[in-house]
Design a protein around this motif. Structure first.
Motif, mmCIF file in Angstrom:
data_model
loop_
_atom_site.group_PDB
_atom_site.id
_atom_site.type_symbol
_atom_site.label_atom_id
_atom_site.label_comp_id
_atom_site.label_asym_id
_atom_site.label_seq_id
_atom_site.Cartn_x
_atom_site.Cartn_y
_atom_site.Cartn_z
ATOM 1 N N ARG A 250 -1.160 20.219 -1.190
ATOM 2 C CA ARG A 250 -0.418 20.374 0.058
ATOM 3 C C ARG A 250 0.718 19.355 0.191
ATOM 4 N NH1 ARG A 250 -2.947 23.500 3.976
ATOM 5 N NH2 ARG A 250 -5.047 24.210 3.451
ATOM 6 N N MET A 251 0.646 18.278 -0.570
ATOM 7 C CA MET A 251 1.661 17.230 -0.474
ATOM 8 C C MET A 251 2.823 17.584 -1.400
ATOM 9 S SD MET A 251 0.015 15.554 1.730
ATOM 10 C CE MET A 251 1.065 14.139 1.941
ATOM 11 N N THR A 252 3.641 18.550 -0.965
ATOM 12 C CA THR A 252 4.696 19.076 -1.830
ATOM 13 C C THR A 252 5.826 18.082 -2.061
ATOM 14 O OG1 THR A 252 5.757 20.113 0.096
ATOM 15 C CG2 THR A 252 4.205 21.455 -1.169
ATOM 16 N N TYR A 253 5.967 17.077 -1.205
ATOM 17 C CA TYR A 253 6.921 16.001 -1.428
ATOM 18 C C TYR A 253 6.221 14.741 -1.944
ATOM 19 C CZ TYR A 253 10.941 18.261 0.817
ATOM 20 O OH TYR A 253 12.002 19.085 1.132
ATOM 21 N N GLY A 254 4.948 14.851 -2.271
ATOM 22 C CA GLY A 254 4.201 13.660 -2.636
ATOM 23 C C GLY A 254 3.883 12.833 -1.393
ATOM 24 N N TRP A 255 3.794 11.523 -1.580
ATOM 25 C CA TRP A 255 3.439 10.612 -0.480
ATOM 26 C C TRP A 255 4.610 9.725 -0.078
ATOM 27 C CZ3 TRP A 255 -1.487 10.592 1.720
ATOM 28 C CH2 TRP A 255 -2.424 11.403 1.070
ATOM 29 N N LYS A 256 5.841 10.206 -0.316
ATOM 30 C CA LYS A 256 7.014 9.379 -0.090
ATOM 31 C C LYS A 256 7.198 8.996 1.381
ATOM 32 C CE LYS A 256 9.373 11.329 -4.100
ATOM 33 N NZ LYS A 256 9.113 10.145 -4.924
ATOM 34 N N ARG A 257 6.815 9.867 2.292
ATOM 35 C CA ARG A 257 6.996 9.560 3.712
ATOM 36 C C ARG A 257 6.069 8.434 4.200
ATOM 37 N NH1 ARG A 257 9.541 13.649 7.102
ATOM 38 N NH2 ARG A 257 11.555 13.919 6.084
ATOM 39 N N VAL A 258 5.061 8.081 3.401
ATOM 40 C CA VAL A 258 4.195 6.966 3.790
ATOM 41 C C VAL A 258 5.020 5.690 3.928
ATOM 42 C CG1 VAL A 258 2.264 5.513 3.044
ATOM 43 C CG2 VAL A 258 2.135 7.984 2.779
ATOM 44 N N GLU A 259 6.056 5.540 3.110
ATOM 45 C CA GLU A 259 6.912 4.364 3.216
ATOM 46 C C GLU A 259 7.605 4.307 4.569
ATOM 47 O OE1 GLU A 259 8.368 2.873 -1.005
ATOM 48 O OE2 GLU A 259 9.339 4.769 -0.445
ATOM 49 N N ILE A 260 7.968 5.461 5.099
ATOM 50 C CA ILE A 260 8.623 5.494 6.407
ATOM 51 C C ILE A 260 7.613 5.198 7.513
ATOM 52 C CG2 ILE A 260 10.144 6.825 7.904
ATOM 53 C CD1 ILE A 260 11.201 6.170 5.078
ATOM 54 N N TRP B 119 0.839 -1.214 0.000
ATOM 55 C CA TRP B 119 0.000 0.000 0.000
ATOM 56 C C TRP B 119 0.865 1.251 0.000
ATOM 57 C CZ3 TRP B 119 -0.598 3.456 4.294
ATOM 58 C CH2 TRP B 119 -1.568 4.430 4.099
ATOM 59 N N ALA B 120 1.906 1.253 0.848
ATOM 60 C CA ALA B 120 2.786 2.414 0.935
ATOM 61 C C ALA B 120 3.542 2.631 -0.375
ATOM 62 C CB ALA B 120 3.771 2.232 2.086
ATOM 63 N N ALA B 121 3.994 1.538 -1.010
ATOM 64 C CA ALA B 121 4.742 1.654 -2.263
ATOM 65 C C ALA B 121 3.871 2.258 -3.355
ATOM 66 C CB ALA B 121 5.268 0.285 -2.681
ATOM 67 N N ARG B 122 2.595 1.900 -3.374
ATOM 68 C CA ARG B 122 1.695 2.460 -4.388
ATOM 69 C C ARG B 122 1.423 3.938 -4.139
ATOM 70 N NH1 ARG B 122 -2.465 -2.734 -4.614
ATOM 71 N NH2 ARG B 122 -1.069 -4.096 -5.838
ATOM 72 N N LEU B 123 1.287 4.307 -2.875
ATOM 73 C CA LEU B 123 1.089 5.726 -2.566
ATOM 74 C C LEU B 123 2.332 6.550 -2.879
ATOM 75 C CD1 LEU B 123 -0.834 5.971 0.842
ATOM 76 C CD2 LEU B 123 -1.639 6.645 -1.417
ATOM 77 N N ALA B 124 3.510 5.960 -2.644
ATOM 78 C CA ALA B 124 4.762 6.709 -2.769
ATOM 79 C C ALA B 124 5.042 7.166 -4.188
ATOM 80 C CB ALA B 124 5.927 5.871 -2.250
ATOM 81 N N VAL B 125 4.490 6.467 -5.184
ATOM 82 C CA VAL B 125 4.772 6.855 -6.569
ATOM 83 C C VAL B 125 3.827 7.946 -7.068
ATOM 84 C CG1 VAL B 125 5.748 4.600 -7.130
ATOM 85 C CG2 VAL B 125 3.300 4.999 -7.491
ATOM 86 N N ARG B 126 2.871 8.347 -6.241
ATOM 87 C CA ARG B 126 1.993 9.438 -6.648
ATOM 88 C C ARG B 126 2.784 10.739 -6.753
ATOM 89 N NH1 ARG B 126 -3.680 8.986 -3.193
ATOM 90 N NH2 ARG B 126 -4.332 6.920 -3.953
ATOM 91 N N PRO B 127 2.507 11.551 -7.754
ATOM 92 C CA PRO B 127 3.263 12.801 -7.908
ATOM 93 C C PRO B 127 2.888 13.816 -6.835
ATOM 94 C CG PRO B 127 1.479 12.697 -9.515
ATOM 95 C CD PRO B 127 1.521 11.350 -8.837
ATOM 96 N N ALA B 128 3.809 14.735 -6.574
ATOM 97 C CA ALA B 128 3.537 15.808 -5.622
ATOM 98 C C ALA B 128 2.434 16.705 -6.163
ATOM 99 C CB ALA B 128 4.802 16.624 -5.383
ATOM 100 N N ALA B 129 1.501 17.067 -5.298
ATOM 101 C CA ALA B 129 0.389 17.920 -5.719
ATOM 102 C C ALA B 129 -0.256 18.538 -4.491
ATOM 103 C CB ALA B 129 -0.652 17.110 -6.506
#
Length: 329
Positions: free
Chosen positions: A76-86, A64-74
């Motif tokens: 308020r999520m200026t870094y995208g969803w990369k921190r979901v993996e953490i 689930w986290a890996a799929r969210l992490a590839v979403r582009p930044a848009a």
């Protein structure tokens, strides 16, 4: 200067395929192990099954986290969803610690008053479990383990593999000697492995959430090196952190000597950071330094009353550096 980061969609899709394969193998075996554990009355088997349940949850969470992490930044999520993996990695670490505490309690209770355990069934199931976990470990090992998210799932499976080895040894001991407490002792070995893996995941994920400098990147070394670059008078407000695993970032305020070329200095520093320290996501504020106070530019504007962290000095204030940017390191 900013650059793209992380493994691309093709690599992310490959990770997801390996994780999915491991999830299918784990869930199928877990169902059989629960039945065998209840039939044999073995805490070691049931604890392994419980650990495999967390393995399945860890892999599902990682997917689930890996799929969210590839979403582009848009937005308020200026870094995208990369921190979901953490977040996923930290959740896996906490789960290992909580489950380990419960298993430790049960194992101690069974050491005091050991129940009857069918050693032959424990041994047989543990041997099958070793094969299954070897396959799952191999699958997840093929994914990108530089991702803390994938590493969290991998640690779950790896500790489960070691747990099955301990359980097999316990089953063999019970078959040969009838020593029933071997089952509880095997569970304590599993607990120790779970605690070690869980603490490591929580520590690494917390370091990223607290925006500490990534392992292997020393801010003092980097700051001193930047200050030694051509035409640099001072570096302060230096921050080095990690957006997600494997994606370091840096920001700093750089003051250039009088008459220096701010654009050339910025390009030189960005290139230096990318080549020497593999930091490609950089934000550099570059201004000219005044002769009296390095943190005051030539127009007299005060940039930083209280700079954060250490200050790194380079060329003398107000004096042009001999040579062009890039001539001296």
């Amino acid at each position: 200067m900013s650059a793209g980061h992380g493994h691309g969609h093709a690599s992310a899709n490959s990770d997801q395929r390996w994780l999915t394969g491991a999830l299918v193998v784990i869930v199928a075996f877990m169902a059989g192990e629960v039945a065998a554990g209840l039939l044999a009355g073995s805490l070691a088997l049931l604890s392994d099954a419980a650990h495999m349940l967390t393995d399945a949850g860890a892999i599902a969470l990682a997917l689930w986290a890996a799929r969210l992490a590839v979403r582009p930044a848009a937005g308020r999520m200026t870094y995208g969803w990369k921190r979901v993996e953490i977040l996923s990695a930290q959740a896996n670490g906490v789960t290992l610690l909580v489950l380990g505490a419960w298993l430790a309690y049960e194992a101690v209770r069974r050491l005091i008053s050991p129940p009857e355990v069918t050693g032959e069934l424990v041994l047989a199931v543990a041997l099958v479990g070793i094969v299954v976990n070897l396959a799952a470990t191999w699958m997840i090992g093929r994914a990108n383990r530089s991702s803390l998210n994938v590493e969290g799932a991998f640690q779950h499976i790896l500790t489960d593999l070691f747990a099955f080895v301990a359980t097999a040894v316990a089953g063999l001991v019970m078959v040969l000697t009838g020593f029933a407490r071997a089952d509880a002792i095997a569970s304590l070995v599993v607990v120790a492995l779970m605690g070690r893996a869980g603490l490591g995941l929580v520590r690494e994920s917390s370091r990223i959430f607290l925006e500490a400098a990534p392992a292997g990147l020393d801010p003092e070394t980097i700051g001193a090196a930047l200050a030694r670059r051509p035409q640099v008078a001072e570096v302060h407000d230096l921050h080095v952190w990690e957006i997600t695993s494997g994606q370091p970032a840096l920001s700093a305020h750089v003051l250039v000597v009088s008459g220096g070329d701010c654009h050339a200095v910025r390009a030189d520093l960005a290139g230096f950071l990318a080549v020497e320290h593999r930091i490609e996501h950089t934000t550099l504020q570059v201004d000219h330094a005044g002769p009296a106070d390095l943190r005051v530019d030539e127009a007299g504007d005060d940039h930083c009353d209280e700079p954060h962290g250490a200050t790194y000095r380079g060329a003398p204030a107000g004096l042009p550096w001999p040579g062009r940017a890039g001539d001296q390191s």
